[in-house]
Write an enzyme that holds these catalytic residues in place. Structure first.
Site, PDB file in Angstrom:
ATOM      1  N   ALA A 164      45.032  17.219  16.793  1.00 59.13           N
ATOM      2  CA  ALA A 164      43.620  17.069  17.161  1.00 59.13           C
ATOM      3  C   ALA A 164      43.269  15.618  17.443  1.00 59.13           C
ATOM      4  O   ALA A 164      43.892  14.701  16.907  1.00 59.13           O
ATOM      5  CB  ALA A 164      42.743  17.599  16.031  1.00 59.13           C
ATOM      6  N   LYS A 165      42.262  15.400  18.302  1.00 61.67           N
ATOM      7  CA  LYS A 165      41.691  14.066  18.499  1.00 61.67           C
ATOM      8  C   LYS A 165      40.334  14.043  17.796  1.00 61.67           C
ATOM      9  O   LYS A 165      40.249  13.768  16.609  1.00 61.67           O
ATOM     10  CB  LYS A 165      41.564  13.744  19.985  1.00 61.67           C
ATOM     11  CG  LYS A 165      42.915  13.565  20.661  1.00 61.67           C
ATOM     12  CD  LYS A 165      42.759  13.472  22.172  1.00 61.67           C
ATOM     13  CE  LYS A 165      44.108  13.332  22.854  1.00 61.67           C
ATOM     14  NZ  LYS A 165      43.978  13.523  24.310  1.00 61.67           N
ATOM     15  N   GLY A 168      33.277  15.222  17.834  1.00 61.83           N
ATOM     16  CA  GLY A 168      31.974  15.028  17.192  1.00 61.83           C
ATOM     17  C   GLY A 168      31.043  14.219  18.050  1.00 61.83           C
ATOM     18  O   GLY A 168      30.087  14.729  18.607  1.00 61.83           O
ATOM     19  N   GLU A 169      31.367  12.920  18.191  1.00 63.03           N
ATOM     20  CA  GLU A 169      30.449  12.040  18.895  1.00 63.03           C
ATOM     21  C   GLU A 169      30.817  11.869  20.364  1.00 63.03           C
ATOM     22  O   GLU A 169      29.944  11.620  21.191  1.00 63.03           O
ATOM     23  CB  GLU A 169      30.426  10.669  18.208  1.00 63.03           C
ATOM     24  CG  GLU A 169      29.872  10.754  16.803  1.00 63.03           C
ATOM     25  CD  GLU A 169      29.914   9.422  16.081  1.00 63.03           C
ATOM     26  OE1 GLU A 169      30.276   8.415  16.704  1.00 63.03           O
ATOM     27  OE2 GLU A 169      29.585   9.403  14.891  1.00 63.03           O
TER      28      GLU A 169
END
Lengths: 228, 168, 332
Positions: A164-165, A168-169
Site C-alpha cells: 500500500a501507499k 487519505g490526504e
C-alpha cells in the site's frame, strides 16, 4: 467458512450454519481471545537531510488525478460542480470500499474548500471568527455535494505495508485546481484565492468583461459562442 | 427548578424518568437513560446528529424540550434493529458499503433514512435520498457511500436477495 | 454542548389555558422551538417559564372556509404539513414552495407556521454564543449599546429572515391573534415594524392562532425565490415573493395587479412600490420582468447584517427577481 448475514456457515455445505456470536464463542473457547496486533514502520533509510526530515518519511508517494464537470452562472458567479471523477494510485488497495470512501471524502473536503468553506477572522471586531458554528461555517450538505466516482489505480509499492501507499490526504489536493481550471475553461477567469465564492467569481467575470469591452483581451470562447 | 416526572415510550418500552424542565430530549436520552447512540453535535439544529423519531417523524432531539414528549413514542438508533433480529437492513447496508467512517453522524442518518424508506416503500432514487437526508451533515464520507447504502437497503427491502447464494 | 438556562415549562392542553399562563411575568411562548431554543442556549432571552403549545391540538388544523372565502392555516401546523397540504397547494402554491425551502427537513418536521411568521430577526453579531458576543461587548439587540452593522446606529437592523413572511404578505394574508383582551386580526403587511429588537406588533400575552389567506377566483401566478449558499439548512440571503393577478388564465395575459415583497433587508419586510407600470403589460413580456427587477433593485438595500457582501446581495436581488418571473412564465 464464511460470515454472512450474522451467521457463520460452512462454504462446502452451506446448510451447516450457526449464529456468528456462537461461532465466536466456540472459537474463543478453543483459542482464547481472538485478536491480532500488527504494526508498520517506514524504512529507516528514507529521509531528507534536514531538521525534522526523519519523521515518518514515506517510502512512496501516491498519485491522484481529478476531473470536475461544472458550470458557472455568469450572472450570479455561482459555480455548480455536477460530478467529479477521482483516480488515485494508492498502491495495493487493502479494502477497496474503504479506499473509495477515503477518496470520496477527500473530494468532498477539497470541493468544500473550493466552493464555500472559509475561516475568516474579522479585524474590525476584535478578531472574532465569523463562522464559529455549523450554521455560519458552511459545510456542504447532501444537496450540495457533487456525484463522485472513485477509480482505484493499483500500483503496489514493495516498501509499503502489503504494497500500500496511502489513500487519505493525497486524493484531496487536486480537486481545488481541477475546479479552478474548470472555472477558467467555462468563463475565462483565473481565481487564485479560496473559496471561489459567488461574489469573487462574479467580480472576476465582470472585470474580464470590462477588459473585453476596452479591447484589451479577446472574448472567452463561451462569450464568443453566445455572441455568434 | 424541581424535577418532574415524565412518561413516554422509548423503542417500544414505557419509561418514567424525573427530569428538570429545562432539559432537552437529547439530554434525557443520553444522560438519564444511557441511550448514547443519539449524538450531541452542534446542539442547535445545524447538524442532525441528534435525530430521533417522535411518533415516527425524524426530528431534532437537541431542540425538543423533554417535557414536550409526554406520552409520545420515541425511536432511537438503539431500537432500530429490534424488529429485524439485531440489525435493520439499513444498518447491514451501511456496513456492506463502509458508509460510516468516524460514525458520529451515522445514528442521525439512520433515523432520517429509516423514515424515508417507511414513507416510500420500494426502491428509492439517489435524489430522494439526498432530499431526505439534507438536514444531516457528514464530514467524512462525501455522502457517496451513504447514498449507495440507503438505495441498496431500499432495494433489499423491496426484494430481499439471498446473500448466501451470492456468497457461493 | 449548549445548555438551556434554568426555567420552568408549562404544557397547557387548550388555547385558553395557554393565554392564561402567558399572563404570569417572565413567561414566554414556545411552539416548535427551532428558533427559540437556540436563542435561549445563546442566552439571548431570559424567560423564567416557557408555555409550550406542543399539547394544544386545536391549533394544527388547516381548513378552507367557503363562506368567508379564506384558507385558514392553524398556527401549530408544521412547515412539512403546510408544504404537503393539498389545500394549501391548491390555493397558495407559493406558500408551499416557501415552507418547503425553510432550513432542513428535520427543522420543517418540527417548526410551525405560527413560529415562522414570528421568527426573531437575525444578525451575524447577535445569533452567536454569549461567549462570542462578549468579545465585542454585545450590541443593542443583546447585552450592549452599539450597532456593529450600522456604525453609530441607534435602531436595530437585524434581518427579518422568514421564508414564509414575504410570500404571505404578497398573498394579502392576515394573522389571527388571541390574548387576554380577546381575539384580533391583523393584516400581515401591518404586523411588522422596523425595529430589530421587537419587530412585530404582537403583545406579550398574545398567541398567534392562525394564518389566514384570502382565496381568489381570478387567475393568478405567484412564486418565491430564495438564494443562499447551501441547498439546505441555511437561512435566506436574498428572499423575494411575487404575486401577479392576471386578466386571463395564461401567462401572456395582461397583469391586473402586482405585489412583490422582499425579506432579509432590515427588521421589516419591504413591499416594493410603484409597480403600476407593469399593470396592463403581459406577464410573459420580457420588459415586465426587467421593470420589476429594476424596481426591486432600486428600492431594496441589503445590509451587512447577514453573511455575504451586501452589494453582491443587492445585485442578486435584480437577477433573482427577473429569473423568478421567467420561471413563472416558463411554468405556463
Amino acid at each position: 467458512m464464511a460470515l454472512i448475514q450474522r451467521e457463520a456457515l460452512d462454504r462446502e455445505d452451506p446448510q451447516r450454519r450457526v449464529p456468528i456470536a456462537e461461532a465466536f464463542w466456540w472459537a474463543e473457547e478453543d483459542h482464547g481471545l481472538l485478536g491480532e496486533v500488527g504494526s508498520y514502520n517506514t524504512p529507516k533509510d528514507r529521509h531528507g537531510e534536514y531538521r525534522g526530515g526523519t519523521i515518518g518519511a514515506s517510502p512512496a508517494y501516491s498519485f491522484t488525478a481529478h476531473i470536475a464537470d461544472l458550470s458557472v452562472d455568469v450572472e450570479t458567479g455561482v459555480t455548480t460542480v455536477h460530478k467529479v471523477w477521482v483516480a488515485h494510485d494508492c498502491g495495493q488497495a487493502l479494502s477497496r470500499r474503504i479506499v473509495e470512501g477515503q477518496m470520496e471524502g477527500s473530494v468532498y473536503m477539497g470541493f468544500a474548500e473550493a466552493i464555500m468553506e472559509e475561516h475568516v477572522v474579522d479585524p474590525e471586531h476584535n478578531g472574532e471568527h465569523t463562522g464559529p458554528s455549523l450554521l455560519d461555517y458552511r459545510m456542504p450538505t447532501f444537496l450540495d455535494t457533487p456525484d463522485i466516482e472513485a477509480l482505484i489505480v493499483e500500483a503496489p509499492d514493495a516498501q509499503g505495508p502489503y504494497g500500500a501507499k496511502e489513500a487519505g490526504e493525497g486524493p484531496l489536493h487536486p480537486i481545488i485546481p481541477a475546479i479552478a481550471n474548470g472555472i477558467y475553461d467555462a468563463v475565462g477567469v483565473r481565481i487564485d484565492r479560496l473559496p471561489f465564492s459567488p461574489p469573487r467569481v462574479l467580480a472576476a467575470i465582470q472585470a474580464r468583461e470590462a477588459e473585453v469591452a476596452a479591447g484589451h483581451v479577446q472574448p472567452h470562447k463561451t462569450n464568443a459562442r453566445r455572441a455568434g | 427548578m424541581t424535577a418532574r416526572l415524565l412518561r413516554f415510550s422509548v423503542n417500544g418500552e414505557p419509561v418514567t424518568v424525573a427530569v428538570e424542565p429545562q432539559r432537552t430530549l437529547l439530554e434525557v436520552l443520553r444522560y438519564e437513560l444511557d441511550l448514547i447512540g443519539s449524538k450531541q453535535g452542534c446542539d442547535k439544529g445545524d447538524c442532525g446528529a441528534c435525530t430521533v423519531q417522535i411518533d415516527g417523524l425524524p426530528r431534532l432531539s437537541c431542540l425538543t424540550l423533554a417535557l414536550a414528549v409526554e406520552g409520545r413514542d420515541i425511536q432511537t438508533v438503539e431500537g432500530l434493529g429490534r424488529a429485524h433480529g439485531g440489525c435493520h437492513p439499513l444498518q447491514d447496508a451501511m456496513d456492506r458499503w463502509d458508509a460510516a467512517q468516524c460514525g458520529f453522524c451515522t445514528p442521525g442518518i439512520l433515523m432520517s433514512a429509516e423514515s424515508l424508506l417507511r414513507r416510500s416503500p420500494g426502491p428509492v432514487t439517489r435524489s430522494e435520498v439526498r432530499e431526505a437526508l439534507a438536514g444531516n451533515l457528514c464530514r467524512c464520507t462525501g455522502y457517496t457511500k451513504i447514498i449507495d447504502a440507503v438505495v441498496d437497503a431500499s432495494e433489499q427491502m423491496a426484494a430481499p436477495r439471498d446473500e448466501t447464494e451470492a456468497a457461493q | 454542548m449548549l445548555r438551556l438556562p434554568r426555567l420552568d415549562v408549562l404544557m397547557p392542553a387548550t388555547l385558553d389555558e395557554a393565554v392564561l399562563a402567558l399572563q404570569s411575568p417572565g413567561s414566554r411562548l414556545i411552539a416548535g422551538g427551532t428558533d427559540l431554543l437556540p436563542n435561549l442556549k445563546h442566552r439571548l432571552e431570559s424567560p423564567t417559564m416557557l408555555v409550550s403549545l406542543a399539547g394544544v391540538r386545536e391549533l394544527s388544523t388547516i381548513t378552507v372556509d367557503d363562506d368567508a372565502q379564506e384558507l385558514v392555516i392553524g398556527a401549530g401546523a408544521t412547515l412539512t404539513t403546510v408544504e404537503q397540504c393539498p389545500q394549501v397547494r391548491a390555493h397558495a402554491p407559493s406558500l408551499c414552495s416557501a415552507a418547503g425551502l425553510v432550513a432542513s427537513p428535520l427543522i420543517r418536521n418540527q417548526a410551525t407556521l405560527g413560529g415562522n411568521v414570528n421568527l426573531d430577526t437575525r444578525c451575524r453579531y447577535v445569533n452567536q454564543t454569549d461567549f462570542w458576543r462578549s468579545a465585542i461587548g454585545g450590541c443593542i439587540k443583546s447585552e450592549g449599546t452599539v450597532c456593529h452593522v450600522v456604525p453609530g446606529g441607534k435602531n436595530c437592523v437585524a434581518a427579518m429572515s422568514s421564508d414564509c413572511v414575504p410570500v404571505l404578505i404578497s398573498l394579502g394574508a392576515s394573522l389571527q391573534l388571541v390574548g387576554p383582551n380577546g381575539r384580533r386580526r391583523v393584516a400581515m403587511k401591518d404586523y411588522y415594524v422596523a425595529d430589530g429588537t421587537r419587530h412585530t406588533t404582537r403583545e406579550d400575552g398574545e398567541v398567534t392562532t392562525a394564518v389566514i389567506v384570502p382565496l381568489v377566483s381570478t387567475p393568478r401566478r405567484a412564486g418565491y425565490s430564495k438564494w443562499t449558499v447551501r441547498g439546505s439548512i441555511d437561512f435566506p440571503l436574498t428572499s423575494v415573493a411575487l404575486c401577479f393577478d392576471l386578466e386571463r388564465d395564461e401567462v401572456a395575459a395582461p397583469i391586473a395587479g402586482a405585489t412583490v415583497v422582499v425579506g432579509v433587508l432590515g427588521a421589516k419586510p419591504r413591499v416594493v412600490t410603484r409597480l403600476d407600470e407593469v399593470v396592463g403589460k403581459s406577464l410573459s413580456d420580457p420588459e415586465t420582468a426587467a421593470i420589476v427587477a429594476e424596481r426591486v433593485h432600486r428600492q431594496c438595500k441589503p445590509l451587512a447584517n447577514v453573511p455575504y457582501e451586501a452589494p453582491y446581495r443587492r445585485q442578486m436581488l435584480r437577477v433573482h427577481t427577473r429569473r423568478a418571473i421567467e420561471a413563472l412564465v416558463a411554468d405556463g
